[in-house]
Design a protein around this motif. Structure first.
Motif, PDB file in Angstrom:
ATOM      1  N   ASP B  36       0.803  -1.231   0.000  1.00  0.00           N
ATOM      2  CA  ASP B  36       0.000   0.000   0.000  1.00  0.00           C
ATOM      3  C   ASP B  36       0.831   1.273   0.000  1.00  0.00           C
ATOM      4  O   ASP B  36       0.459   2.259  -0.623  1.00  0.00           O
ATOM      5  N   LYS B  37       1.940   1.245   0.755  1.00  0.00           N
ATOM      6  CA  LYS B  37       2.724   2.479   0.884  1.00  0.00           C
ATOM      7  C   LYS B  37       3.848   2.548  -0.144  1.00  0.00           C
ATOM      8  O   LYS B  37       4.143   3.589  -0.687  1.00  0.00           O
ATOM      9  N   PHE B  38       4.484   1.432  -0.425  1.00  0.00           N
ATOM     10  CA  PHE B  38       5.675   1.464  -1.279  1.00  0.00           C
ATOM     11  C   PHE B  38       5.402   1.070  -2.732  1.00  0.00           C
ATOM     12  O   PHE B  38       5.726   1.826  -3.646  1.00  0.00           O
ATOM     13  N   LEU B  39       4.799  -0.091  -2.957  1.00  0.00           N
ATOM     14  CA  LEU B  39       4.590  -0.552  -4.327  1.00  0.00           C
ATOM     15  C   LEU B  39       3.464   0.216  -5.011  1.00  0.00           C
ATOM     16  O   LEU B  39       3.620   0.694  -6.136  1.00  0.00           O
ATOM     17  N   LYS B  40       2.356   0.337  -4.319  1.00  0.00           N
ATOM     18  CA  LYS B  40       1.159   1.024  -4.857  1.00  0.00           C
ATOM     19  C   LYS B  40       0.845   0.468  -6.250  1.00  0.00           C
ATOM     20  O   LYS B  40       0.796  -0.740  -6.438  1.00  0.00           O
ATOM     21  N   ASP B  41       0.643   1.370  -7.257  1.00  0.00           N
ATOM     22  CA  ASP B  41       0.310   0.858  -8.598  1.00  0.00           C
ATOM     23  C   ASP B  41       1.508   0.912  -9.535  1.00  0.00           C
ATOM     24  O   ASP B  41       1.363   0.897 -10.760  1.00  0.00           O
ATOM     25  N   GLN B  42       2.695   0.961  -8.927  1.00  0.00           N
ATOM     26  CA  GLN B  42       3.891   1.061  -9.756  1.00  0.00           C
ATOM     27  C   GLN B  42       4.386  -0.320 -10.168  1.00  0.00           C
ATOM     28  O   GLN B  42       3.977  -1.328  -9.618  1.00  0.00           O
ATOM     29  N   ASP B  43       5.314  -0.326 -11.133  1.00  0.00           N
ATOM     30  CA  ASP B  43       5.887  -1.612 -11.526  1.00  0.00           C
ATOM     31  C   ASP B  43       6.923  -2.080 -10.504  1.00  0.00           C
ATOM     32  O   ASP B  43       7.083  -3.272 -10.285  1.00  0.00           O
ATOM     33  N   PHE B  44       7.655  -1.115  -9.928  1.00  0.00           N
ATOM     34  CA  PHE B  44       8.682  -1.443  -8.937  1.00  0.00           C
ATOM     35  C   PHE B  44       8.537  -0.515  -7.740  1.00  0.00           C
ATOM     36  O   PHE B  44       7.763   0.439  -7.778  1.00  0.00           O
ATOM     37  N   LEU B  45       9.278  -0.800  -6.674  1.00  0.00           N
ATOM     38  CA  LEU B  45       9.045  -0.108  -5.408  1.00  0.00           C
ATOM     39  C   LEU B  45       9.251   1.397  -5.471  1.00  0.00           C
ATOM     40  O   LEU B  45       8.607   2.137  -4.730  1.00  0.00           O
ATOM     41  N   SER B  46      10.179   1.852  -6.314  1.00  0.00           N
ATOM     42  CA  SER B  46      10.408   3.295  -6.326  1.00  0.00           C
ATOM     43  C   SER B  46       9.951   3.941  -7.621  1.00  0.00           C
ATOM     44  O   SER B  46      10.226   5.109  -7.861  1.00  0.00           O
ATOM     45  N   GLY B  47       9.269   3.190  -8.466  1.00  0.00           N
ATOM     46  CA  GLY B  47       8.776   3.775  -9.720  1.00  0.00           C
ATOM     47  C   GLY B  47       8.773   2.763 -10.849  1.00  0.00           C
ATOM     48  O   GLY B  47       8.580   1.570 -10.632  1.00  0.00           O
ATOM     49  N   PRO B  48       8.976   3.235 -12.070  1.00  0.00           N
ATOM     50  CA  PRO B  48       8.849   2.355 -13.241  1.00  0.00           C
ATOM     51  C   PRO B  48      10.034   1.411 -13.470  1.00  0.00           C
ATOM     52  O   PRO B  48       9.934   0.509 -14.305  1.00  0.00           O
ATOM     53  N   HIS B  49      11.124   1.635 -12.757  1.00  0.00           N
ATOM     54  CA  HIS B  49      12.306   0.798 -12.999  1.00  0.00           C
ATOM     55  C   HIS B  49      12.774   0.118 -11.727  1.00  0.00           C
ATOM     56  O   HIS B  49      12.584   0.629 -10.625  1.00  0.00           O
ATOM     57  N   ILE B  50      13.450  -1.010 -11.906  1.00  0.00           N
ATOM     58  CA  ILE B  50      13.996  -1.739 -10.760  1.00  0.00           C
ATOM     59  C   ILE B  50      15.110  -0.907 -10.125  1.00  0.00           C
ATOM     60  O   ILE B  50      15.855  -0.215 -10.824  1.00  0.00           O
ATOM     61  N   PHE B  72       3.159 -15.069  -1.277  1.00  0.00           N
ATOM     62  CA  PHE B  72       2.657 -14.484  -2.516  1.00  0.00           C
ATOM     63  C   PHE B  72       1.291 -15.042  -2.914  1.00  0.00           C
ATOM     64  O   PHE B  72       0.655 -14.539  -3.830  1.00  0.00           O
ATOM     65  N   LYS B  73       0.822 -16.090  -2.178  1.00  0.00           N
ATOM     66  CA  LYS B  73      -0.364 -16.809  -2.616  1.00  0.00           C
ATOM     67  C   LYS B  73      -1.595 -15.939  -2.730  1.00  0.00           C
ATOM     68  O   LYS B  73      -2.263 -15.934  -3.741  1.00  0.00           O
ATOM     69  N   ASN B  74      -1.903 -15.189  -1.670  1.00  0.00           N
ATOM     70  CA  ASN B  74      -3.117 -14.372  -1.725  1.00  0.00           C
ATOM     71  C   ASN B  74      -2.816 -12.914  -1.976  1.00  0.00           C
ATOM     72  O   ASN B  74      -3.593 -12.031  -1.618  1.00  0.00           O
ATOM     73  N   ARG B  75      -1.659 -12.664  -2.557  1.00  0.00           N
ATOM     74  CA  ARG B  75      -1.260 -11.286  -2.818  1.00  0.00           C
ATOM     75  C   ARG B  75      -0.840 -11.150  -4.281  1.00  0.00           C
ATOM     76  O   ARG B  75       0.369 -11.074  -4.593  1.00  0.00           O
ATOM     77  N   PRO B  76      -1.819 -11.078  -5.199  1.00  0.00           N
ATOM     78  CA  PRO B  76      -1.504 -11.043  -6.631  1.00  0.00           C
ATOM     79  C   PRO B  76      -0.629  -9.860  -7.036  1.00  0.00           C
ATOM     80  O   PRO B  76       0.213  -9.980  -7.927  1.00  0.00           O
ATOM     81  N   LYS B  77      -0.800  -8.737  -6.346  1.00  0.00           N
ATOM     82  CA  LYS B  77      -0.004  -7.547  -6.678  1.00  0.00           C
ATOM     83  C   LYS B  77       1.478  -7.816  -6.418  1.00  0.00           C
ATOM     84  O   LYS B  77       2.343  -7.535  -7.259  1.00  0.00           O
ATOM     85  N   LEU B  78       1.768  -8.381  -5.236  1.00  0.00           N
ATOM     86  CA  LEU B  78       3.151  -8.703  -4.887  1.00  0.00           C
ATOM     87  C   LEU B  78       3.695  -9.821  -5.781  1.00  0.00           C
ATOM     88  O   LEU B  78       4.865  -9.789  -6.174  1.00  0.00           O
ATOM     89  N   ALA B  79       2.850 -10.781  -6.111  1.00  0.00           N
ATOM     90  CA  ALA B  79       3.281 -11.889  -6.974  1.00  0.00           C
ATOM     91  C   ALA B  79       3.690 -11.368  -8.348  1.00  0.00           C
ATOM     92  O   ALA B  79       4.692 -11.805  -8.919  1.00  0.00           O
ATOM     93  N   ALA B  80       2.923 -10.416  -8.861  1.00  0.00           N
ATOM     94  CA  ALA B  80       3.236  -9.838 -10.177  1.00  0.00           C
ATOM     95  C   ALA B  80       4.542  -9.056 -10.111  1.00  0.00           C
ATOM     96  O   ALA B  80       5.389  -9.128 -11.008  1.00  0.00           O
ATOM     97  N   TRP B  81       4.710  -8.320  -9.008  1.00  0.00           N
ATOM     98  CA  TRP B  81       5.954  -7.564  -8.824  1.00  0.00           C
ATOM     99  C   TRP B  81       7.144  -8.520  -8.751  1.00  0.00           C
ATOM    100  O   TRP B  81       8.187  -8.289  -9.352  1.00  0.00           O
ATOM    101  N   ARG B  82       6.958  -9.631  -8.027  1.00  0.00           N
ATOM    102  CA  ARG B  82       8.036 -10.611  -7.919  1.00  0.00           C
ATOM    103  C   ARG B  82       8.467 -11.107  -9.288  1.00  0.00           C
ATOM    104  O   ARG B  82       9.664 -11.221  -9.567  1.00  0.00           O
ATOM    105  N   LYS B  83       7.489 -11.391 -10.147  1.00  0.00           N
ATOM    106  CA  LYS B  83       7.822 -11.875 -11.498  1.00  0.00           C
ATOM    107  C   LYS B  83       8.624 -10.831 -12.262  1.00  0.00           C
ATOM    108  O   LYS B  83       9.587 -11.155 -12.961  1.00  0.00           O
TER     109      LYS B  83
END
Lengths: 240, 127
Positions: B36-50, B72-83
Motif C-alpha cells: 500500500d505504501k511502497f509498491l502502490k500501482d507502480q511496476d517497482f518499489l520506487s517507480g517504473p524501474h527496478i 505471494f499466494k493471496n497477494r496477486p499484486k506482490l506476486a506480479a511484482w516478484r515476477k
C-alpha cells in the motif's frame, strides 16, 4: 505551500531532523504530531505518512517518511555543506554504514532503555522486572562499545574529521537514555569528548532547544486511563 | 524463518503456536504496508524501474518463502511484482542467489556444539 516537517521532539529521529534543518537555515513549517496523544494515528496524518510514524516530510505534493531518507533528501535539495553528507566515496560510505547499522542496534537499545527505565514505571505506572532492565542496559552497553570501537575510533566525529548527519542521528539517540537518568557518558570519556564536539558544532542553544521536551519527560504527569490503554500494546512490546 | 523452520527443524526447539501466529500476523502487516505504501500501482518499489530497493525487498521475501510460507499466494499484486523483479534480474542469477536458502529445509539437524552456539540467538528470535 513550502516544506512541512511533521515532528514530535520526544522522538530521537525527529530531533536529528529538527537540528539539521535549523542548523542549515532550511525554512520549514513545524507541524507537531503529539505521540503521547496518539496524533500519529489520525486519518489526516496517514495522508502524510501511511506508516503512521514521525518524522515525516511534506514538500508540496511530495511526502516522505523515514528519518534517514528525510535527512538525505534535505542535504540534496538544499545543497548543504559537504561535510554533512560528503561527496567523497569512502567518507560517504562511512556515513551510510552508520545510518544503516543504527536502526536495529543503538536505536533499539536506547528506546528500550528510555521506556524500561522511565516511561513504563513513571508515566504508565507499570512495573519493569529488574532482570529485564538489566538485560536492556547490558545490550545498550554493548552498542555503546561498538559505537566507540567500530565507528568513532580515534576520530573527532563518527565518519571522520568533520560532523555529519551520522553524528546528529547518534547524539539524539544517546540523549534518550540520558533523559531517563542513565548517565551513559560517565565512564566513557571518549564518547563524552565526542558529545562535547558535536554540541559545539551544532551550537549549544540549538542543542538545548531540540532536547527541551525530552529532558522534561521525567516530569510528565502520570498517564490517564485512556492514554494507558492506547499505549498498552507498545508497552508490551518494549517490555520483552 | 526462524520460528517456522530453523528453530523446530534445525535446532529441534519447539515454538509455541501463539508466538508463530503473532509473528505471521506482523509479517502480514508489513506485507500490506509494502503493497500500500511502497509498491502502490507502480511496476517497482520506487517507480517504473527496478532499483536496489527491489533487490533488498525480494531477497527479504524469499526468506519466509524458503521456510514454506507462501506469502505471494493471496497477494496477486506482490506476486506480479516478484515476477517482474525476477525477470529484470534474470532467472538464472535469481535461482543461483537463492539456491542455498531454498535448500535450508533439507539441512541435517544441528549437532550439540552448534545448538549451544545458536542458543542466545534462538532465545532472541523466540520473543
Amino acid at each position: 505551500m513550502g516544506l512541512q516537517l511533521y515532528l514530535d521532539l520526544l522522538s530521537q529521529p525527529c530531533r536529528a531532523v529538527y537540528i539539521f534543518a535549523k542548523k542549515n537555515g532550511i525554512p520549514f513549517e513545524l507541524r507537531t504530531v503529539d505521540l503521547l496523544k496518539g496524533q500519529h494515528y489520525s486519518d489526516d496524518f496517514a495522508q502524510v505518512n501511511p506508516l503512521r510514524k514521525v518524522p515525516a516530510l511534506k514538500d508540496g505534493d511530495f511526502t516522505l517518511a523515514e528519518s534517514v531518507a528525510i535527512l538525505l533528501y534535505l542535504t540534496r535539495k538544499y545543497e548543504t555543506p559537504d561535510h554533512w553528507y560528503p561527496q567523497d566515496l569512502q567518507a560517504r560510505a562511512r556515513v551510510d554504514e552508520y545510518l544503516a547499522w543504527q536502526h536495529t542496534a543503538l536505536r533499539t537499545s536506547c528506546t528500550r532503555t528510555m521506556w524500561q527505565k522511565m516511561l513504563l514505571p513513571v508515566f504508565l505506572g507499570q512495573r519493569v522486572p529488574p532482570e529485564t532492565l538489566a538485560s536492556t542496559l547490558a545490550e545498550l552497553d554493548r552498542c555503546l562499545q561498538l559505537l566507540e570501537d567500530k565507528f568513532l575510533k580515534d576520530q573527532d566525529f563518527l565518519s571522520g574529521p568533520h560532523i555529519s548527519v551520522a553524528d546528529l542521528v547518534a547524539i539524539t539517540e544517546l540523549m534518550h537514555p540520558v533523559s531517563a537518568g542513565c548517565d551513559i557518558f560517565k565512564n566513557r570519556p571518549k564518547l563524552a569528548a565526542w558529545r562535547k564536539r558535536v554540541e559545539a558544532a551544532v551550537g549549544e542553544d540549538l542543542f538545548q532547544e531540540a532536547h527541551a521536551v525530552i529532558m522534561k519527560a521525567k516530569d510528565l504527569p502520570p498517564a490517564d486511563t485512556a492514554m494507558k490503554e492506547r499505549l498498552k500494546p507498545l508497552a508490551q512490546l518494549l517490555l520483552q | 524463518m526462524w520460528q517456522k523452520m530453523l528453530l523446530p527443524v534445525f535446532l529441534g526447539q519447539r515454538v509455541p503456536p501463539e508466538t508463530l501466529a503473532s509473528t505471521l500476523a506482523e509479517l502480514d502487516r508489513c506485507l500490506q504496508l509494502l503493497e500500500d505504501k511502497f509498491l502502490k500501482d507502480q511496476d517497482f518499489l520506487s517507480g517504473p524501474h527496478i532499483s536496489v530497493a527491489d533487490l533488498v525487498a525480494i531477497t527479504e521475501l524469499m526468506h519466509p518463502v524458503s521456510a514454506g510460507c507462501d506469502i505471494f499466494k493471496n497477494r496477486p499484486k506482490l506476486a506480479a511484482w516478484r515476477k517482474r523483479v525476477e525477470a529484470a534480474v534474470g532467472e538464472d542469477l535469481f535461482q543461483e542467489a537463492h539456491a542455498v536458502i531454498m535448500k535450508a529445509k533439507d539441512l541435517p539437524p544441528a549437532d550439540t556444539a552448534m545448538k549451544e552456539r545458536l542458543k542466545p540467538l534462538a532465545q532472541l528470535l523466540l520473543q
